[in-house]
Design a protein around this motif. Structure first.
Motif, mmCIF file in Angstrom:
data_model
loop_
_atom_site.group_PDB
_atom_site.id
_atom_site.type_symbol
_atom_site.label_atom_id
_atom_site.label_comp_id
_atom_site.label_asym_id
_atom_site.label_seq_id
_atom_site.Cartn_x
_atom_site.Cartn_y
_atom_site.Cartn_z
ATOM 1 N N ILE A 4 -51.748 -57.321 31.806
ATOM 2 C CA ILE A 4 -51.930 -56.850 30.431
ATOM 3 C C ILE A 4 -51.219 -57.786 29.462
ATOM 4 O O ILE A 4 -51.766 -58.184 28.431
ATOM 5 C CB ILE A 4 -51.395 -55.417 30.277
ATOM 6 N N MET B 32 -63.258 -55.579 29.992
ATOM 7 C CA MET B 32 -61.986 -55.239 30.601
ATOM 8 C C MET B 32 -61.610 -53.821 30.202
ATOM 9 O O MET B 32 -61.685 -53.456 29.030
ATOM 10 C CB MET B 32 -60.929 -56.232 30.114
ATOM 11 N N LEU B 34 -58.811 -50.373 31.057
ATOM 12 C CA LEU B 34 -57.501 -50.025 31.595
ATOM 13 C C LEU B 34 -57.347 -48.518 31.529
ATOM 14 O O LEU B 34 -57.565 -47.918 30.479
ATOM 15 C CB LEU B 34 -56.418 -50.715 30.761
ATOM 16 N N LEU B 39 -60.216 -51.680 26.668
ATOM 17 C CA LEU B 39 -58.918 -52.297 26.399
ATOM 18 C C LEU B 39 -58.492 -52.118 24.946
ATOM 19 O O LEU B 39 -57.311 -51.870 24.649
ATOM 20 C CB LEU B 39 -58.975 -53.791 26.750
ATOM 21 N N PHE B 42 -57.107 -48.663 24.581
ATOM 22 C CA PHE B 42 -55.797 -48.561 25.241
ATOM 23 C C PHE B 42 -54.712 -49.186 24.362
ATOM 24 O O PHE B 42 -53.628 -48.610 24.165
ATOM 25 C CB PHE B 42 -55.841 -49.265 26.604
#
Lengths: 290, 143
Positions: A4, B32, B34, B39, B42
């Protein structure tokens, strides 16, 4: 977690291209650039709607009330300067002293100074004026100062805690100059400089709506202008003149133009607009587009 | 043992632009994600992006609400798709708002482009104003 962090750092560092957000202008040119109200003299006059009333009797002569101002914005890349072409037409045959007046010209608004709480503006215009009652042709100009309070209600609408009421004030002060170069009577010709000030108050009772800002249901307004002919080379002495307008409007529609039924009391005169001293009540249909 | 919460401080403008790029590409395949979220979502939820006073969208919304006379400006309640025409701004208000927008852009990037009052008046909705200030502040970041 490392992935991340890597992703965030990569995005932060890799801005080599950014697509320009298209500012889609879905509204028409008319909606964006054209304003309609009663007068284009000062920015706060946006609250005064255009007025119309025409009666055409079978045998008697027709009677008219038209008070309308239209402006078209001029393109500019400035951050603190706005200008427009303006036109106004005022015709009133219903009252004791008739009015028939056309104004066409250029107007500019300049934010010249300001800090957090207060912004300072100069409003100026240059226009051709035709007075149909006196058959008078003039060139005129207003240069007025006004200010906006970023936390107050001067040139800014301020709402109460539940948005049921709102109020806006404005104060303008400056000078008005008029040069009459052609007239039916020679004593009307000459130059006049009038120091002038204007105070306006608009108080709204608003509709109960969840969305902000709420639409006004009723508006009460007060507009007072005072002026004196400090310099006057014509043969007609004006001394101190004033114009008071107090009114109430009941709103019927809001988009794309604002329509209201209005009642107002008018007392005084406006030499530039050919409004002779008188007093009258006026009931009218009003149209405003900001 | 409870995980220690870490706080990452990032440049507000860069974070805002990162979110915009992610959102723009999240309609495509192989995005992507999460914790089963895109993403961008998030990152927004994990940050104080929607309320931080240093965030351009929040600053722009505060400026608009203040100019409109709202008694208690609350930026998250101002919808991005709110019509600017609903505020009834006149020319004086637009000049003051443009001055504020330029101040916001310069506070994020001293080399920010000048925002004209005509460009502000062209904005149909609130998110157009956010985009205007973001683009003005983004100048020279890529160089």
């Amino acid at each position: 977690m490392k992935k991340i962090l890597s992703a965030i750092i990569f995005l932060m560092l890799s801005f080599h291209t950014m697509a320009q957000q298209a500012v889609a202008n879905t509204q028409s040119w008319f909606e964006k650039n054209v304003k309609i109200s009663q007068s284009m003299e000062t920015a706060e006059k946006k609250e005064e709607p255009a007025q119309f009333q025409i009666t055409i009797p079978k045998t008697d002569s027709s009677s008219w009330l038209i008070n309308i101002g239209i402006s078209v914005a001029i393109k500019s890349k400035s951050a603190n300067w706005l200008s427009k072409l303006t036109g106004e037409y005022h015709k009133n045959t219903l009252t004791d002293e008739k009015q028939n007046n056309v104004l066409v010209g250029y107007k500019a608004l300049w934010l010249f100074s300001g800090k957090n709480a207060l912004d300072h503006f100069i409003e100026g215009d240059l226009k051709y004026v035709y007075d149909g009652e006196l058959t008078k042709h003039s060139v005129a100009s207003n240069i007025l100062y006004t200010f906006l309070t970023n936390n107050g209600m001067w040139n800014r609408t301020k709402y109460n805690s539940d948005n049921s009421q709102s109020m806006r004030l404005s104060l303008h002060g400056g000078i008005q100059m008029q040069h009459t170069f052609q007239a039916k009577t020679s004593q009307s010709k000459g130059f006049i400089a009038r120091p002038v000030f204007n105070f306006a108050l608009y108080y709204n009772l608003n509709r109960k709506q969840a969305a902000f800002p709420p639409d006004p249901a009723l508006q009460f307004s007060l507009d007072y202008t005072g002026r004196t002919d400090a310099i006057n080379s014509t043969g007609i002495k004006e001394n101190y003149t004033h114009l008071l307008k107090a009114g109430a409007d009941w709103f019927l529609a809001y988009k794309p133009v604002r329509v209201s039924l209005g009642a107002s009391f008018n007392y005084g005169s406006d030499p530039l607009k050919g409004l002779a001293k008188q007093q009258f009540w006026l009931l009218s249909i009003n149209i405003f587009k900001g | 043992m409870a995980k220690k919460k870490r706080i990452i401080k990032v440049n507000a403008l860069a974070f805002h632009r990162a979110i915009e790029v992610l959102k723009k590409n999240e309609n495509k395949a192989n995005v992507m994600s999460l914790h089963e979220q895109p993403l961008s979502t998030f990152l927004e939820n994990a940050s104080d992006y929607s309320t931080a006073l240093s965030s351009i969208p929040v600053e722009v919304k505060v400026a608009i609400l203040m100019q409109s006379g709202h008694p208690a400006p609350n930026p998250p309640q101002l919808d991005d798709d709110k019509d600017m025409a609903d505020f009834g701004f006149d020319d004086i208000n637009y000049l003051a708002l443009t001055k504020k927008f330029n101040k916001i852009a310069i506070s994020h990037n001293a080399q920010a482009d000048n925002i004209s009052v005509a460009a502000v008046k062209k904005c149909d909705v609130v998110k157009d104003c956010i985009g205007l200030v973001t683009n003005a502040a983004a100048q020279l970041i890529n160089s």
